[in-house]
Design a protein around this motif. Structure first.
Motif, short mmCIF file in Angstrom:
data_model
loop_
_atom_site.label_atom_id
_atom_site.label_comp_id
_atom_site.label_asym_id
_atom_site.label_seq_id
_atom_site.Cartn_x
_atom_site.Cartn_y
_atom_site.Cartn_z
N UNK A 52 -67.77 44.01 -90.33
CA UNK A 52 -67.26 44.13 -89.21
C UNK A 52 -66.85 42.54 -88.19
N UNK A 53 -68.52 42.59 -88.25
CA UNK A 53 -68.61 41.47 -87.02
C UNK A 53 -68.85 39.97 -87.39
N UNK A 54 -69.03 39.47 -89.23
CA UNK A 54 -68.60 38.16 -89.11
C UNK A 54 -69.88 37.31 -88.12
N UNK A 55 -71.19 38.17 -88.44
CA UNK A 55 -71.99 37.63 -88.44
C UNK A 55 -72.49 36.05 -88.88
N UNK A 56 -73.02 35.69 -87.86
CA UNK A 56 -73.85 33.88 -88.29
C UNK A 56 -74.86 34.25 -89.24
N UNK A 57 -75.09 33.43 -89.74
CA UNK A 57 -76.28 33.09 -90.86
C UNK A 57 -77.53 33.70 -89.92
N UNK A 58 -78.04 32.70 -89.50
CA UNK A 58 -78.99 32.86 -88.47
C UNK A 58 -78.83 34.52 -87.83
N UNK A 59 -78.26 34.85 -87.68
CA UNK A 59 -78.23 36.57 -87.23
C UNK A 59 -78.75 37.29 -88.58
N UNK A 60 -77.83 36.59 -89.12
CA UNK A 60 -78.26 38.01 -90.94
C UNK A 60 -79.70 37.32 -90.92
N UNK A 61 -80.60 36.03 -90.79
CA UNK A 61 -82.02 35.58 -91.16
C UNK A 61 -82.55 35.99 -90.27
N UNK A 62 -81.81 36.42 -88.91
CA UNK A 62 -82.70 37.61 -87.65
C UNK A 62 -83.12 38.78 -88.16
N UNK A 63 -81.99 39.69 -88.80
CA UNK A 63 -82.08 41.28 -89.13
C UNK A 63 -82.67 41.44 -90.61
N UNK A 64 -82.77 40.42 -91.11
CA UNK A 64 -83.56 40.20 -92.37
C UNK A 64 -85.22 40.15 -92.17
N UNK A 65 -85.37 39.10 -91.35
CA UNK A 65 -87.06 39.64 -90.87
C UNK A 65 -87.02 41.26 -90.06
N UNK A 66 -86.22 41.59 -89.16
CA UNK A 66 -86.87 42.31 -88.01
C UNK A 66 -87.00 43.92 -89.60
N UNK A 67 -85.92 43.52 -90.87
CA UNK A 67 -86.08 44.67 -91.63
C UNK A 67 -87.17 44.83 -92.42
N UNK A 68 -87.73 43.36 -92.48
CA UNK A 68 -88.65 43.10 -93.21
C UNK A 68 -90.12 43.95 -92.64
N UNK A 69 -89.82 43.73 -90.09
CA UNK A 69 -91.23 44.26 -89.86
C UNK A 69 -90.80 45.28 -89.98
N UNK A 70 -89.42 46.38 -89.39
CA UNK A 70 -89.66 47.71 -89.10
C UNK A 70 -90.05 48.70 -90.54
N UNK A 71 -89.21 48.37 -91.32
CA UNK A 71 -89.91 48.58 -93.18
C UNK A 71 -91.38 48.68 -93.14
N UNK A 72 -92.38 47.50 -92.79
CA UNK A 72 -93.21 47.95 -92.97
C UNK A 72 -94.60 48.22 -91.54
N UNK A 73 -93.93 48.05 -90.84
CA UNK A 73 -94.28 48.98 -90.03
C UNK A 73 -94.41 50.69 -90.16
N UNK A 74 -93.61 51.18 -90.61
CA UNK A 74 -92.68 52.29 -91.41
C UNK A 74 -93.46 52.76 -92.47
N UNK A 75 -93.93 51.79 -92.97
CA UNK A 75 -94.82 52.13 -94.41
C UNK A 75 -96.30 52.58 -93.95
N UNK A 76 -96.75 51.24 -93.07
CA UNK A 76 -98.13 51.45 -93.07
C UNK A 76 -98.71 52.79 -92.04
N UNK A 77 -97.75 53.10 -91.21
CA UNK A 77 -97.42 54.59 -90.45
C UNK A 77 -97.29 55.40 -91.43
N UNK A 78 -97.08 55.89 -92.49
CA UNK A 78 -96.87 56.82 -93.37
C UNK A 78 -98.43 56.48 -94.27
N UNK A 79 -98.72 55.57 -94.57
CA UNK A 79 -99.70 55.37 -95.27
C UNK A 79 -101.24 55.50 -94.55
#
Length: 130
Positions: free
Chosen positions: A44-71
């Motif tokens: 939709x917004x034609x994001x830059x490569x750096x924005x996509x990389x930041x998004x992937x890192x945020x996904x790692x962190x958010x998924x990790x925090x929520x999974x660790x919370x469940x654990x």
């Protein structure tokens, strides 16, 4: 005596493998949902490569925090260690999938180490706040 009191129930503490599988499954489902959202934002917004990389890192962190919370909620003791374990297993599965898809390791060691630290530390943080 009641039969139910004689029967020993199996909970997550007696079977941590089930707890780890549930937590890692939650982490991967969240990662898939967030990656689909990131792909839609990229389209939709034609994001830059750096924005996509930041998004992937945020996904790692958010998924990790929520999974660790469940654990941590499931295991109730040594939550930070169980969260760390869930994050480390999540990383190992991601790394294995990456190696299989790319037919070899194409990342440099510092990036692999950084990704491991992100996944494991965010899982540990999630376990600590549970």
């Amino acid at each position: 005596m009641n039969i139910q009191s004689k029967m020993k129930t199996r909970d997550a503490k007696n079977n941590p493998v089930t707890a780890v599988l549930v937590s890692v499954l939650v982490m991967f489902l969240l990662s898939c949902l967030f990656l689909l959202l990131l792909a839609a934002l990229l389209y939709k917004f034609d994001l830059s490569e750096s924005a996509v990389k930041v998004g992937i890192v945020v996904i790692y962190i958010v998924s990790g925090v929520i999974g660790g919370f469940f654990m941590g909620k499931i295991m109730k003791t040594q939550k930070f260690l169980w969260g760390f374990a869930a994050g480390a297993i999540y990383f190992c599965i991601l790394f294995l999938i990456s190696v299989l898809v790319k037919q070899g390791v194409s990342m440099e060691l510092p990036k692999v180490a950084t990704t491991f630290i992100l996944c494991a530390a965010s899982g540990m943080a999630g376990g600590m706040i549970s």
